[in-house]
Design a protein around this motif. Structure first.
Motif, PDB file in Angstrom:
ATOM      1  N   CYS A  64       9.741  12.894   7.585  1.00 16.40           N
ATOM      2  CA  CYS A  64      10.245  11.618   8.085  1.00 16.40           C
ATOM      3  C   CYS A  64      11.547  11.860   8.851  1.00 16.40           C
ATOM      4  O   CYS A  64      12.412  12.599   8.402  1.00 16.40           O
ATOM      5  N   LYS A  66      13.853   9.624   9.484  1.00 18.42           N
ATOM      6  CA  LYS A  66      14.977   8.847   8.950  1.00 18.42           C
ATOM      7  C   LYS A  66      15.528   9.436   7.664  1.00 18.42           C
ATOM      8  O   LYS A  66      16.725   9.576   7.504  1.00 18.42           O
ATOM      9  N   CYS A  67      14.653   9.774   6.713  1.00 16.52           N
ATOM     10  CA  CYS A  67      15.127  10.266   5.413  1.00 16.52           C
ATOM     11  C   CYS A  67      14.917  11.770   5.217  1.00 16.52           C
ATOM     12  O   CYS A  67      15.342  12.323   4.216  1.00 16.52           O
ATOM     13  N   ASN A  68      14.237  12.431   6.152  1.00 16.97           N
ATOM     14  CA  ASN A  68      13.990  13.863   6.120  1.00 16.97           C
ATOM     15  C   ASN A  68      13.196  14.306   4.893  1.00 16.97           C
ATOM     16  O   ASN A  68      13.350  15.412   4.395  1.00 16.97           O
ATOM     17  N   GLU A  69      12.354  13.416   4.373  1.00 11.30           N
ATOM     18  CA  GLU A  69      11.480  13.742   3.229  1.00 11.30           C
ATOM     19  C   GLU A  69      10.102  14.156   3.737  1.00 11.30           C
ATOM     20  O   GLU A  69       9.637  13.702   4.775  1.00 11.30           O
TER      21      GLU A  69
END
Length: 77
Positions: A64, A66-69
């Protein structure tokens, strides 16, 4: 790279310059340098093979922005 230092030589009894070298690497023989080279090839080859194998067999994944997950491939639209 080597370091140049000034010494008083116990053999020739003069002040002169000397080059600082590693005792082990300077006195290493032909056979032992061959052993080191072969071990470098074996372990280096194993390391490179491990990285290429993981890259090939793991495949791609999604992250992702936005959250880098990590997001699984089942979430791809």
């Amino acid at each position: 790279m080597s370091n140049i230092v000034k010494i008083k030589c116990p053999v020739c009894k003069k002040r002169t310059k000397a080059e600082r070298k590693s005792k082990y690497l300077h006195q290493i023989g032909c056979l032992m340098s061959g052993v080191h080279f072969i071990m470098l090839l074996i372990t280096g080859g194993f390391w490179a093979g491990w990285m290429i194998g993981r890259w090939y067999f793991e495949g791609n994944t999604n992250f992702c922005l936005k959250c880098n997950e990590e997001v699984g491939n089942e979430r791809v639209i």
